[in-house]
Design an enzyme around this catalytic site. Structure first.
Site, PDB file in Angstrom:
ATOM      1  N   ASN A 150       0.873  -1.002   0.020  1.00 53.13           N
ATOM      2  CA  ASN A 150      -0.326  -0.059  -0.220  1.00 53.13           C
ATOM      3  C   ASN A 150       0.960   1.211   0.058  1.00 53.13           C
ATOM      4  OD1 ASN A 150       0.933  -0.782   3.039  1.00 53.13           O
ATOM      5  ND2 ASN A 150      -1.051   0.572   3.670  1.00 53.13           N
TER       6      ASN A 150
ATOM      7  N   THR B 220      -2.090  -9.509   9.097  1.00 52.26           N
ATOM      8  CA  THR B 220      -2.648 -10.124  10.448  1.00 52.26           C
ATOM      9  C   THR B 220      -2.411 -12.261  10.008  1.00 52.26           C
ATOM     10  OG1 THR B 220      -3.614  -8.756  11.370  1.00 52.26           O
ATOM     11  CG2 THR B 220      -4.056 -10.838  12.656  1.00 52.26           C
TER      12      THR B 220
ATOM     13  N   GLU C 207       3.085  -5.410  12.568  1.00 48.69           N
ATOM     14  CA  GLU C 207       3.091  -4.128  11.895  1.00 48.69           C
ATOM     15  C   GLU C 207       1.454  -3.849  11.343  1.00 48.69           C
ATOM     16  OE1 GLU C 207       3.451  -1.127  13.110  1.00 48.69           O
ATOM     17  OE2 GLU C 207       4.945  -1.542  14.136  1.00 48.69           O
TER      18      GLU C 207
ATOM     19  N   CYS D 223      -3.383   1.584   6.509  1.00 48.22           N
ATOM     20  CA  CYS D 223      -3.629   0.694   7.416  1.00 48.22           C
ATOM     21  C   CYS D 223      -3.875   1.857   8.940  1.00 48.22           C
ATOM     22  CB  CYS D 223      -2.312  -0.041   8.765  1.00 48.22           C
ATOM     23  SG  CYS D 223      -0.925   0.978   8.919  1.00 48.22           S
TER      24      CYS D 223
HETATM   25  P1  NAD Z   1       0.624  -9.185   3.180  1.00 53.99           P
HETATM   26  O1  NAD Z   1       0.380 -10.424   5.100  1.00 53.99           O
HETATM   27  O2  NAD Z   1      -0.170 -10.126   2.037  1.00 53.99           O
HETATM   28  O3  NAD Z   1       1.697  -9.159   2.424  1.00 53.99           O
HETATM   29  C1  NAD Z   1       2.719  -8.091   3.211  1.00 53.99           C
HETATM   30  C2  NAD Z   1       4.004  -9.151   2.881  1.00 53.99           C
HETATM   31  O4  NAD Z   1       4.165  -9.794   3.489  1.00 53.99           O
HETATM   32  C3  NAD Z   1       4.649  -9.308   1.347  1.00 53.99           C
HETATM   33  O5  NAD Z   1       5.638  -9.142   0.938  1.00 53.99           O
HETATM   34  C4  NAD Z   1       4.017 -10.338   0.916  1.00 53.99           C
HETATM   35  O6  NAD Z   1       4.968 -10.724  -0.004  1.00 53.99           O
HETATM   36  C5  NAD Z   1       4.657 -11.200   2.068  1.00 53.99           C
HETATM   37  N1  NAD Z   1       3.935 -12.767   2.523  1.00 53.99           N
HETATM   38  C6  NAD Z   1       2.868 -12.901   2.179  1.00 53.99           C
HETATM   39  N2  NAD Z   1       2.513 -14.465   2.746  1.00 53.99           N
HETATM   40  C7  NAD Z   1       4.055 -14.352   3.037  1.00 53.99           C
HETATM   41  C8  NAD Z   1       4.951 -16.142   3.829  1.00 53.99           C
HETATM   42  N3  NAD Z   1       3.649 -16.774   3.974  1.00 53.99           N
HETATM   43  N4  NAD Z   1       6.160 -15.973   4.646  1.00 53.99           N
HETATM   44  C9  NAD Z   1       6.400 -14.646   4.594  1.00 53.99           C
HETATM   45  N5  NAD Z   1       6.558 -13.156   3.854  1.00 53.99           N
HETATM   46  C10 NAD Z   1       5.081 -13.502   3.334  1.00 53.99           C
HETATM   47  O7  NAD Z   1      -0.432  -7.670   3.156  1.00 53.99           O
HETATM   48  P2  NAD Z   1      -0.632  -6.702   2.228  1.00 53.99           P
HETATM   49  O8  NAD Z   1      -2.055  -7.674   1.250  1.00 53.99           O
HETATM   50  O9  NAD Z   1       0.507  -6.609   1.001  1.00 53.99           O
HETATM   51  O10 NAD Z   1      -0.781  -5.379   3.093  1.00 53.99           O
HETATM   52  C11 NAD Z   1      -1.757  -5.312   2.929  1.00 53.99           C
HETATM   53  C12 NAD Z   1      -2.004  -5.436   5.073  1.00 53.99           C
HETATM   54  O11 NAD Z   1      -0.960  -4.660   5.344  1.00 53.99           O
HETATM   55  C13 NAD Z   1      -3.146  -4.552   5.918  1.00 53.99           C
HETATM   56  O12 NAD Z   1      -4.312  -6.173   6.366  1.00 53.99           O
HETATM   57  C14 NAD Z   1      -2.581  -3.576   6.079  1.00 53.99           C
HETATM   58  O13 NAD Z   1      -3.880  -3.093   7.521  1.00 53.99           O
HETATM   59  C15 NAD Z   1      -1.420  -3.521   6.683  1.00 53.99           C
HETATM   60  N6  NAD Z   1      -0.353  -2.686   6.679  1.00 53.99           N
HETATM   61  C16 NAD Z   1      -0.004  -2.615   8.059  1.00 53.99           C
HETATM   62  C17 NAD Z   1       0.661  -1.444   8.073  1.00 53.99           C
HETATM   63  C18 NAD Z   1       0.918  -0.779  10.174  1.00 53.99           C
HETATM   64  O14 NAD Z   1       1.967  -0.281   9.851  1.00 53.99           O
HETATM   65  N7  NAD Z   1       0.365  -2.046  10.746  1.00 53.99           N
HETATM   66  C19 NAD Z   1       0.840  -0.367   7.226  1.00 53.99           C
HETATM   67  C20 NAD Z   1       0.625  -0.315   5.962  1.00 53.99           C
HETATM   68  C21 NAD Z   1       0.162  -2.468   5.889  1.00 53.99           C
END
Ligand code: NAD
Length: 495
Positions: A163, A241, A261, A295
Site C-alpha cells: 500500500n 494479521t 505492524e 492501515c
Molecule cells: P500481506 O500480509 O498479504 O503481505 C505483506 C508482505 O508479506 C508481502 O511482501 C508478502 O509477499 C509477504 N508475505 C505473504 N505471505 C508470506 C509468508 N507466508 N511468509 C513471508 N512473507 C509473506 O499484506 P498486504 O496485502 O501486502 O498488505 C495489506 C495489509 O498490511 C493490511 O492488513 C494492512 O492493514 C497492513 N498494513 C499494516 C501497516 C501497519 O503499519 N500496521 C501498514 C501498512 C499495511
C-alpha cells in the site's frame, strides 16, 4: 538534472524486467511473476520469483558485509543515509511516477507523501542514530557500577506490503542499517519497482555491497525462505494479521526477534460537540485516502445520535465530491485499487452489507465511473458509505482495506467506548470532541496503539508507532526502532 534510473520502454507491450540486488550487484532470476498496472489491468512488469537459493545468496552477502558495516561509527553510517536521502529526493519525480503506475495511487499522493517520506525516513534515522545513549546505574554499597551496551543484531529480514511500497520499506531499511545491521529485504511482489530503482542509488550513496540486499518474489516462496532462515535472527514485518501468524509459526523454531505492524479496524468517535466543519472533511479523508488502502484509515464511524442525520448528510455529500479517476490526473483524490482480486474482495463486503440488511448511501452500486477507454479494465471503485449495519456484521468486524466506511449512531460515552473496542484489532482511533476532559478520558480507554483527537495522521516519528491486540507486536519510532534493531547487554563492574 540526475541521470534517469528508470529505463525508457520501447512501447507499451515491452515489459519492465526487474532483477534481484545481492552483494551490490543486480542478479537476474530465471523465474518471474507478473506485475499489473492497476489503472489499466495490464501486465507491465516482470518481478523475480525468488526462492530459497536467492535468499541463501542474499543472506550470505549480508553476513559477509556485517563485520565492516557494524564497525563503522554512527556518524559514518549517518552520512551515507543522508546521501541516499538526497539521491531519492533528486529522483523524486521518477520515483513518484513509478510508484503511482505500480500501485494505482494518484501521482499527487506519490509526489507529496510516498517519495518525500521515503527520503525522510533515511534522513530521520541518519539524525536519530547520533543521539542515543545507554543506561548506567551506580551501586556504591556493592562497590559496583552497572551499564548497558547495545550492538546490532546481525542480518535483518524485512518484509513490506503494497500500500505504501517504498515508504514502508525504507521505514525498516533506514533504522536497520543506521544501527549497524545488514539487511535482506523483500517488498510486496505487487509493488516492487521503486525498491529496485532505489538499489540503483545505493552504490553512489556509499552503501557498501551486501549491506542492503533486495530479493523480490512472493510471500510463500521468497518470504517464507527469509523468515525461516536460521541465520536471520530478526524479522520486521508489515502486512496482514494472517501472514503475521504464519511468520510467527515459521520463525518460532529459531526464537527470532519479531516486530509486527498489522491490520486495523479503526473507529472514529464523533461526539455532539465536535466541530463538524473540521471533522467531516478530515473523516472523509481518513476513510478514503489512498483508496482507503492505509492501515490507519477509518472504517467505523460512531456518531452521537443528536447529530447523526446532520453528520450523515454532510459526510455523504463530501464523499460524493471525493473524485476517483486516472492516477495521472492531478485533480482526482483517488486512483485504482491494487489488484482485481482485492477490488472483488472490497466490493464483496458491500454485497455482504446489503445481504445483512445494511444500506449503501453512495459509491458502489449507486453511481458509476466515467473512465477513458484505456482504463476501463482498471481496478477503480468509488468511495462507499454503508449505514444501518450491526456491530457484529463482518463489515464492522473485518479489515476491508478499501474505500468503504460504515456510519452508525451511539447514545453514551460508555457505550461508544465499549463498541469501539469490540473488534479484534487495536491499531488507531480518532476522537472528535471539544471537551478536553472527555478527550483524555476516552483516549485512555480506547484499545488502540495510536489515538488522534480532533485530527488524523499527525505524526512525530520520535514517538512509538504500532498496534495492540491483533494489530501488532512491538512499536516503531526513534527509540523503539533503535531498541528493536539492537541487542542490549548489561555489564556489571566491581571496583
Ligand atoms: P500481506 O500480509 O498479504 O503481505 C505483506 C508482505 O508479506 C508481502 O511482501 C508478502 O509477499 C509477504 N508475505 C505473504 N505471505 C508470506 C509468508 N507466508 N511468509 C513471508 N512473507 C509473506 O499484506 P498486504 O496485502 O501486502 O498488505 C495489506 C495489509 O498490511 C493490511 O492488513 C494492512 O492493514 C497492513 N498494513 C499494516 C501497516 C501497519 O503499519 N500496521 C501498514 C501498512 C499495511
Amino acid at each position: 538534472r540526475p541521470i534517469a534510473i528508470m529505463p525508457k520502454m520501447a512501447d507499451q507491450r515491452t515489459h519492465l524486467v526487474l532483477e534481484n540486488y545481492i552483494g551490490g550487484k543486480f542478479v537476474q532470476c530465471s523465474r518471474h511473476v507478473d506485475s499489473y498496472d492497476p489503472s489499466t489491468g495490464e501486465v507491465y512488469c516482470k518481478v523475480p520469483d525468488s526462492d530459497k537459493e536467492e535468499v541463501e545468496e542474499a543472506v550470505k552477502a549480508a553476513k559477509e558485509a556485517f563485520p565492516a558495516w557494524s564497525s563503522k561509527s554512527p556518524l559514518e553510517r549517518s552520512q551515507i543515509l543522508n546521501k541516499l536521502a538526497d539521491l531519492i529526493d533528486a529522483h523524486l519525480e521518477e520515483f513518484a511516477q513509478a510508484e503511482s503506475k505500480d500501485q494505482g495511487k494518484t501521482i499527487t499522493f506519490a509526489r507529496t507523501v510516498d517519495i518525500p517520506r521515503s527520503a525522510y525516513n533515511f534522513r530521520f534515522f541518519a539524525s536519530s542514530i547520533l543521539h542515543h545513549t545507554t543506561e548506567c546505574s551506580q551501586m556504591d554499597h556493592m562497590g559496583c557500577m552497572l551499564y548497558t551496551v547495545r550492538s546490532p543484531v546481525g542480518v535483518a529480514g524485512l518484509i513490506s506490503p503494497w500500500n505504501l511500497p517504498l515508504y514502508l520499506l525504507t521505514w525498516k531499511i533506514a533504522p536497520a542499517i543506521a544501527t549497524g545491521n545488514t539487511v535482506v529485504a523483500k517488498p510486496s511482489e505487487m509493488t516492487s519497482v521503486t525498491a529496485w530503482m532505489m538499489c540503483k542509488l545505493l552504490d553512489e550513496a556509499g552503501v557498501p555491497p551486501g549491506v542492503v540486499n533486495i530479493v523480490f518474489g512472493t510471500g510463500p516462496r521468497a518470504g517464507d525462505a527469509l523468515v525461516s532462515h536460521p541465520e536471520v535472527p530478526l524479522i520486521s514485518f508489515t502486512g496482514s494479521t494472517t501472514t503475521a501468524q504464519r511468520i510467527t509459526e515459521r520463525s518460532a523454531p529459531h526464537c527470532k526477534k519479531l516486530s509486527m505492524e498489522l491490520g486495523g479496524k479503526n473507529p472514529a468517535l464523533v461526539f455532539r460537540d465536535a466541530d463538524l466543519d473540521e471533522c467531516v472533511p478530515a473523516t472523509v479523508r481518513s476513510s478514503f485516502w489512498n483508496q482507503g488502502e492505509i492501515c490507519l484509515c477509518t472504517s467505523r464511524i460512531f456518531v452521537e445520535r443528536s447529530i447523526y442525520s446532520e453528520f450523515l448528510q454532510r459526510f455523504v455529500e463530501a464523499a460524493q465530491k471525493y473524485k476517483t479517476g486516472v492516477p495521472t490526473d492531478t485533480t482526482v483524490h483517488n486512483g485504482a485499487l491494487i489488484s482485481k482480486e482485492h477490488l472483488e474482495k472490497v466490493k464483496g463486503y458491500v454485497k455482504l452489507a446489503l445481504a445483512e440488511g445494511g444500506k449503501v448511501l453512495c459509491g458502489e452500486g449507486i453511481s458509476s465511473l466515467d473512465l477513458p477507454e484505456r482504463n476501463k479494465s482498471g481496478y477503480f471503485m468509488l468511495p462507499t458509505v454503508i449505514t444501518d449495519i450491526s456491530d457484529e456484521s463482518r463489515c464492522m468486524q473485518e479489515e476491508i482495506f478499501g474505500p468503504v466506511t460504515c456510519i452508525v449512531p451511539f447514545d453514551s460515552e460508555e457505550e461508544v467506548i465499549r463498541r469501539a473496542n469490540n473488534v479484534k484489532y487495536g491499531l488507531s482511533a480518532v476522537v472528535w470532541s471539544r471537551d478536553v476532559g472527555r478527550v483524555h478520558r476516552v483516549a485512555k480507554q480506547l484499545q488502540a496503539g495510536l489515538v488522534w483527537t480532533n485530527c488524523w495522521l499527525i505524526r512525530d516519528l520520535n514517538l512509538p508507532f504500532g498496534g495492540m491486540k491483533y494489530s501488532g507486536i512491538g512499536r516503531e519510532g526513534a527509540k523503539d526502532s533503535y531498541d528493536f534493531f539492537t541487542e542490549v547487554k548489561t555489564i556489571a563492574v566491581k571496583h
